[in-house]
Design an enzyme around this catalytic site. Structure first.
Site, PDB file in Angstrom:
ATOM      1  N   ARG A 110       6.402   9.687   0.273  1.00 36.72           N
ATOM      2  CA  ARG A 110       6.018  10.438  -0.905  1.00 36.72           C
ATOM      3  C   ARG A 110       5.997  12.026  -0.612  1.00 36.72           C
ATOM      4  NH1 ARG A 110       0.577   6.267  -2.123  1.00 36.72           N
ATOM      5  NH2 ARG A 110       2.082   4.409  -2.248  1.00 36.72           N
ATOM      6  N   ARG A 139      -2.778  11.166   5.041  1.00 40.22           N
ATOM      7  CA  ARG A 139      -1.705  11.686   3.806  1.00 40.22           C
ATOM      8  C   ARG A 139      -0.487  12.408   4.494  1.00 40.22           C
ATOM      9  NH1 ARG A 139      -3.490  11.981  -1.208  1.00 40.22           N
ATOM     10  NH2 ARG A 139      -5.676  12.290  -0.543  1.00 40.22           N
ATOM     11  N   GLU A 178     -10.154   5.015   1.325  1.00 42.28           N
ATOM     12  CA  GLU A 178      -9.085   3.807   0.736  1.00 42.28           C
ATOM     13  C   GLU A 178      -8.263   3.669   1.711  1.00 42.28           C
ATOM     14  OE1 GLU A 178      -5.577   3.747  -2.019  1.00 42.28           O
ATOM     15  OE2 GLU A 178      -6.835   5.607  -2.278  1.00 42.28           O
ATOM     16  N   SER A 227      -5.344  -0.259  -2.405  1.00 39.69           N
ATOM     17  CA  SER A 227      -5.552  -0.250  -3.957  1.00 39.69           C
ATOM     18  C   SER A 227      -5.011  -1.218  -4.807  1.00 39.69           C
ATOM     19  CB  SER A 227      -4.954   0.949  -4.410  1.00 39.69           C
ATOM     20  OG  SER A 227      -5.689   1.315  -5.650  1.00 39.69           O
ATOM     21  N   ARG A 240      -3.223   3.781   8.118  1.00 42.41           N
ATOM     22  CA  ARG A 240      -4.540   4.014   7.963  1.00 42.41           C
ATOM     23  C   ARG A 240      -5.285   2.759   8.663  1.00 42.41           C
ATOM     24  NH1 ARG A 240      -6.257   6.775   1.985  1.00 42.41           N
ATOM     25  NH2 ARG A 240      -4.293   7.988   1.911  1.00 42.41           N
TER      26      ARG A 240
END
Length: 435
Positions: A264, A279, A351, A354, A392
């Site tokens: 990403r 991130r 988070e 999701s 994560r």
């Protein structure tokens, strides 16, 4: 993608639903409505013109036998009408192409059960599991622990690739692999078929799940006239596996899981989470994808949330489930639950999964259907969720299982996957002197 026929039948209803995401979302329908009205008028005009052209053509043969001059006039009229029909048909094709292009930019309207709101502050907590660990010392964030142990390295990663990359070393590298294998085994036991998909996909594949054209700037791609895109999540190839297929009764639901790298650009995340693993431009994730019948998607959505939570429960990680408000959902989702894990080093929930029900939004793009009890093809529903983000999870393991001496205990569920290793201690890695 929205159903144009449904939008035309109830434009105000769609605008009202989209407005729950924000005024900009509802405004996207305005040009669609304008073009749809022109399309409707063109279709009515074309029907009349084709009828008149047919009648003129029929008169040509009759008149040529009795009155050649009148016959030639009728032929000229028929030719003129035919040219006008072709011109109108060309314009109709242009309108339909433009409508299709515009609809690709319109997000999925939220379900009625989704709460109103504009951002994460309006999300609704629906459940919690476990309790935060107690420490006799001040817990530290994972980036400090990883650097001190010598198992997470950011400076060397920046030397190789720039910012937002990490080098995993020794026990951390093995733990990344172990966590992924553990996740895949758990999900396999719960009915998911493991897939190893390509990591590079076509623009059509990216369009099928909604990444294109809306989020072009967030993607990495190859150069050339026909670029391939690095996947931002395994949702993209898994959902597209059955593009242009029709499932027979009894074949759905289909449940897939996959462990892949994800890439990403994080174009809109400047200045956010610049430290640590939260991130990154490249990370690993175990993804869950389902293709279901419309009437089963809500139940399968709830089950998918449970599947994501199950791996966290087995790791003993305190977490909560949050129902996202309309303004905080992703582009393709009609309803989303976030699973957030507690991070004591940062004193916050973050988070880690999701889980979204996209209903028929993606299925309309990729044309995946199933036959109902009467044999009629219907659009399937697609669902996706992190099962869960591997990097994560390492963050959560480091921060929740840290010891006062800086070592990391590992939960029993991971011991077999770590070859019996139960603790991450300081590694021994050669390192030169920076000059």
């Amino acid at each position: 993608m929205l159903d144009l026929k449904a939008v035309v039948q109830d434009p105000e209803g769609f605008e009202r639903r989209l407005a729950r995401r924000g005024p900009d979302a509802a405004a996207l329908l305005a040009p669609v409505k304008t073009l749809a009205a022109e399309r409707r008028e063109l279709n009515v005009a074309l029907e009349g013109m084709k009828k008149r052209a047919g009648e003129a053509n029929a008169r040509v043969g009759q008149l040529m036998r009795t009155d050649r001059a009148a016959g030639e006039a009728a032929r000229a009229e028929a030719r003129t009408l035919s040219d006008e029909v072709k011109g109108r048909e060309k314009r109709l094709a242009e309108i339909e192409a433009e409508i299709a292009k515009l609809l690709l930019l319109v997000p999925n309207p939220p379900q009625e059960s989704v709460p109103d709101g504009v951002d994460e502050r309006d999300n609704r907590e629906v459940s919690r599991w476990g309790a935060p660990p107690r420490f006799d010392f001040a817990p530290r964030p994972h980036w400090e622990l990883g650097e001190e142990l010598g198992v997470l390295e950011w400076q060397q990663a920046a030397k190789l690739s720039g910012s937002r990359f990490t080098v995993y070393k020794g026990a951390a590298a093995r733990l990344e692999r172990a966590v992924a294998a553990f996740f895949l085994d758990v999900h396999g036991s719960r009915g998911y078929t493991e897939i190893l998909p390509p990591y590079l996909v076509t623009a059509e594949t990216m369009t099928g799940t909604g990444q294109l054209p809306k989020f072009e700037e967030d993607l990495f791609r190859t150069a050339g006239p026909d670029p391939l895109y690095l996947i931002p999540t395994a949702e993209v190839p898994l959902t597209n596996l059955h593009r242009d297929e029709i499932f027979e009764p009894g074949q759905l639901p289909i449940r897939y899981c996959a462990w892949t790298p994800c890439f990403r650009a994080e174009a809109g995340a400047a200045g956010k989470d610049t430290r640590g693993l939260i991130r990154q431009h490249q990370f690993h994730k175990v993804e869950l994808v389902k293709i279901t019948r419309a009437e089963e998607s809500e139940a399968e959505h709830q089950r998918m949330v449970e599947d994501a939570c199950e791996v966290l429960r087995r790791l003993g990680l305190h977490h909560r489930v949050v129902l996202l408000c309309a303004g905080d959902m992703g582009f393709s989702s009609a309803k989303t639950y976030d699973v957030e894990v507690w991070l004591p080093g940062q004193q916050t929930f973050r988070e880690i999964s999701s889980v979204s029900n996209c209903e028929d939004f993606q299925a309309r793009r990729i044309r995946v259907r199933y036959r109902d009890e009467k044999g009629k093809p219907r659009l399937a529903h697609t669902l996706n969720g992190s099962g869960v983000a591997v990097g994560r999870t390492l963050v959560a393991l480091f921060e929740n299982y840290q010891q006062e001496d800086g070592t990391i205990l590992l939960p029993p569920a991971l011991h077999p996957y770590m070859g019996g290793v139960t603790r991450i201690d300081k590694g021994d890695f050669p390192r030169g002197v920076e000059r």
